[in-house]
Motif scaffolding. Structure first.
Motif, PDB file in Angstrom:
ATOM      1  N   ASP A  96       0.834  -1.210   0.000  1.00  0.00           N
ATOM      2  CA  ASP A  96       0.000   0.000   0.000  1.00  0.00           C
ATOM      3  C   ASP A  96       0.866   1.257   0.000  1.00  0.00           C
ATOM      4  N   ALA A  97       1.916   1.252   0.801  1.00  0.00           N
ATOM      5  CA  ALA A  97       2.786   2.425   0.891  1.00  0.00           C
ATOM      6  C   ALA A  97       3.555   2.640  -0.406  1.00  0.00           C
ATOM      7  N   LEU A 242       2.611   8.747   4.299  1.00  0.00           N
ATOM      8  CA  LEU A 242       1.334   8.521   4.999  1.00  0.00           C
ATOM      9  C   LEU A 242       0.235   9.408   4.434  1.00  0.00           C
ATOM     10  N   ASP A 243       0.564  10.661   4.131  1.00  0.00           N
ATOM     11  CA  ASP A 243      -0.423  11.571   3.536  1.00  0.00           C
ATOM     12  C   ASP A 243      -0.896  11.045   2.177  1.00  0.00           C
ATOM     13  N   GLY A 249      -6.760   6.571  -0.420  1.00  0.00           N
ATOM     14  CA  GLY A 249      -7.740   5.699   0.204  1.00  0.00           C
ATOM     15  C   GLY A 249      -7.190   4.387   0.726  1.00  0.00           C
ATOM     16  N   ARG A 250      -5.896   4.305   0.924  1.00  0.00           N
ATOM     17  CA  ARG A 250      -5.300   3.052   1.384  1.00  0.00           C
ATOM     18  C   ARG A 250      -5.295   2.935   2.905  1.00  0.00           C
ATOM     19  N   ILE A 251      -5.400   4.047   3.591  1.00  0.00           N
ATOM     20  CA  ILE A 251      -5.542   4.043   5.050  1.00  0.00           C
ATOM     21  C   ILE A 251      -6.578   5.085   5.429  1.00  0.00           C
ATOM     22  N   GLU A 255      -5.917   5.848  11.113  1.00  0.00           N
ATOM     23  CA  GLU A 255      -4.680   5.081  10.947  1.00  0.00           C
ATOM     24  C   GLU A 255      -3.497   5.999  10.653  1.00  0.00           C
ATOM     25  N   ARG A 256      -3.741   7.040   9.869  1.00  0.00           N
ATOM     26  CA  ARG A 256      -2.666   7.980   9.566  1.00  0.00           C
ATOM     27  C   ARG A 256      -2.183   8.681  10.827  1.00  0.00           C
TER      28      ARG A 256
END
Length: 667
Positions: A96-97, A242-243, A249-251, A255-256
């Motif tokens: 995801d990252a 993270l942003d 839409g992955r987190i 969660e962020r």
């Protein structure tokens, strides 16, 4: 007969094609030619494409895990069962990252992201320079697997062709697995498995969201964002990732926030950014040892080494900070550091400023002129011939035929002791001393201590004109520190199976004596004077007993400092890979300060088990040595004259001094 006439209308002409039809025909012809030319170009590109037949998802083979002298993981080389990521078991958070920051439309394009490429082209056009890249993960994989990093249109077209091939040959998940197993994450870590264990001490499937974001953030600039170099910069970069994960839409926002607020603890025992050069060096040695001592072993190997991770970090930091400071670098764009313990074991090795950009190891392979850093061999040879630090010579212009060596800025101080001449790095007195005692003896002593590069018995030998590597110079300085014993440079101390069984282990016997104790003590006096009031004053470290010598080559192309403190010999070189002159950079301005930074931050390296301490002063032993010299008929000349006949220019196989030392009783 009736004559029939045919009347031709006046003013009427044959029908001409309309203009738009001509345009269509021209465009069609142009398109045909363009297609043909493009096809020919693609055929030419395809002929130059690399062989892709051997590519596999997760190539199998034995791996080597390298541990430092305290058992901390340094690096891994090769693959082994369970250490590669498979397509059916991708680490969710890391994927995801990586997709959020590198290729958010990965699962929707055919290897080339036309939207992303167009966006990047417009951004670069507005900025007037390259500020954004449009390469997909598939394109990056193609480049990493098969192509050079050159930024040319030809290479870009080949990259696209290979990306198409990868998309038809593998599934999307398989391409991701290939990418994650081969991409560079900084600090010598290739592949996500090695990177996760390098930075966090566990596998990529065990990472939380914040840790995965940090790893993904390294891909843009592995060395710049590596937490082993700068934890603050790495944390800021992880926040950017993270942003992006939130934006795609992955987190979730919750969660962020949790990931951004949680401190990321990097495993310091596994973070040594320059260890890539050492791992390459140790891997070559380990493979040779395996072939000799365990040729039938085909499994994974644990390699215990001489490296000290704390010393490695100190070396990396000292070199990076030094070359980033214009006052220290003085126009030098690159450098190297090599540090050895008392037996010749490599404690730290920095082969340059960025392993990812240039894996070429300047510490072991770059041959450069040592300049005045070669003078210790002249003085040690003279002391073997009966001279002492208190003897006096005149610092003045000298000539030998057409050769007229000069001092720095043509400054001469007149009569002075050899101690002061060494500390002040007088070229004039070094040359006079070499000529008086015999250059061939200097050459032979340098060989005895460990210099292996080609050298000749010429006048310029006295000024360090023949090239050596930093590793050679460090090895040759070790006897000055350890009491006069030869050192064999090495990186590996033990080879083990993963279960702990020994495949091979290095012995602990000390090397043979190559310098008499009196010579070691007198040279120590000279090295101390260099730090106290000579050219190496910048290398002094409060609370540490430092010894050393500076060196600068002709036209300021190379600057050196070679010395030691508390059980570790270190050589620092700075210069340019192109051999271009620096901005008057000398050994005392740059390398000496880098050396001081290294010593100030490095641990004390204790002598390995079985290695005796450097001998203390022993007048009785000195008397025995002098008596033995008399017995060998070597004390036949007056002080200042050679004690042995001047050898010929040919390399002499027998070294009477070395032979005498070998015959003396060893304590």
């Amino acid at each position: 007969m009736t004559r029939t006439s045919i009347r031709v209308p006046v003013g009427r002409h044959t029908r001409r094609p309309k203009a738009w039809m001509l345009l269509v025909r021209a465009l069609a012809a142009l398109a045909t030619v363009t297609v043909l030319l493009a096809a020919m170009y693609l055929v030419a590109l395809a002929r130059d494409l690399p062989d892709t037949s051997s590519l596999a998802i997760a190539p199998a083979g034995a791996s080597m895990t390298f541990l430092d002298r305290h058992g901390r993981v340094i690096a891994r080389r090769g693959d082994s069962s369970g250490t590669t990521i498979s397509a059916d078991s991708l680490p969710e958070h890391l994927v995801d990252a990586v997709l959020a920051v590198e290729d958010r439309r990965f699962y929707h394009h055919f290897g080339i992201d036309l939207i992303g490429t167009t966006r990047a082209a417009l951004a670069n056009l507005r900025a007037g320079r390259v500020v954004q890249g449009g390469s997909t993960i598939t394109q990056q994989l193609a480049k990493n697997l098969f192509l050079t990093p050159d930024r040319t249109m030809r290479r870009k077209m080949q990259e696209m062709m290979l990306a198409f091939w990868l998309e038809t040959r593998f599934t999307k998940d398989e391409i991701l697995a290939l990418y994650l197993n081969r991409v560079y994450f900084g600090a010598g870590a290739w592949g996500a498995e090695n990177a996760a264990r390098r930075y966090f001490g566990r596998g990529p499937h065990e990472l939380d969201i914040g840790e995965a974001a940090l790893l993904a953030g390294l891909l843009k600039a592995p060395s710049r964002y590596s937490p082993a170099n700068d934890t603050t910069r790495a944390a800021v970069r992880a926040t950017v990732v993270l942003d992006l994960m939130l934006a795609t839409g992955r987190i979730t926002e919750e969660e962020r926030l949790i990931a951004a607020s949680a401190p990321i603890r990097v495993s310091r025992g596994s973070s040594s950014p320059g260890a890539g050069w050492f791992a390459d060096f140790a891997a070559s040695e380990a493979r040779t040892l395996l072939a000799l001592h365990a040729p039938s072993w085909e499994g994974d190997v644990v390699v215990r080494t001489t490296l000290d991770v704390d010393a490695q970090r100190a070396a990396d930091g000292a070199l990076t900070r030094g070359l980033a400071d214009p006052e220290i670098a003085r126009g030098a764009a690159n450098g190297a550091i090599i540090a050895l313990d008392a037996t010749g074991g490599v404690a730290a090795m920095s082969g340059g400023t960025d392993y990812a950009r240039s894996p070429f190891n300047r510490a072991t392979a770059a041959r450069r002129q040592p300049g005045s850093a070669f003078k210790p061999f002249i003085y040690a040879s003279a002391f073997e011939a009966g001279w002492s630090p208190a003897d006096r010579m005149i610092d003045e212009p000298v000539s030998y035929g057409s050769w007229s060596p000069a001092n720095w800025e043509n400054r001469y101080e007149g009569e002075m002791t050899l101690e002061r001449a060494f500390a002040r790095s007088s070229n004039s007195i070094a040359v006079q001393l070499a000529e008086a005692t015999g250059r061939a003896y200097t050459l032979r002593l340098a060989r005895r201590l460990g210099i292996e590069s080609p050298m000749e018995n010429t006048h310029s030998l006295s000024l360090g004109a023949y090239e050596v590597t930093p590793l050679e110079l460090a090895r040759a300085y070790v006897p000055f520190m350890n009491g006069g014993r030869a050192a064999e440079t090495h990186a590996v101390t033990r080879l083990e199976t993963p279960s702990g069984d020994t495949l091979w282990e290095r012995g602990t016997s000390p090397g043979p004596v190559v310098l008499a104790e009196r010579v070691v003590r007198e040279m120590d006096q000279l090295f101390a004077a260099t730090i106290s009031y000579g050219t190496g004053r910048s290398a002094a470290v409060p609370g540490r007993e430092v010894r050393g010598k500076t060196g600068t080559s002709n036209a300021f192309r190379d600057a050196w400092f070679a010395g030691w403190a508390d059980g570790m010999v270190a050589v620092v070189w700075t210069g340019n890979d192109t051999n271009a002159p620096t901005d008057a950079g000398s050994g005392g301005t740059g390398p000496a300060r880098i050396f001081a930074s290294l010593i100030a931050n490095a641990p004390v390296i204790a002598a390995p088990d079985g290695m005796p301490r450097a001998p203390a002063a022993d007048p009785d032993r000195l008397a025995r040595l002098l008596s033995a010299l008399e017995d060998e008929n070597l004390l036949t000349a007056s002080p200042g004259e050679p004690m042995l006949p001047e050898p010929s220019d040919d390399d002499i196989p027998e070294d009477p001094i070395a032979g005498l030392l070998a015959r003396l009783p060893q304590d």
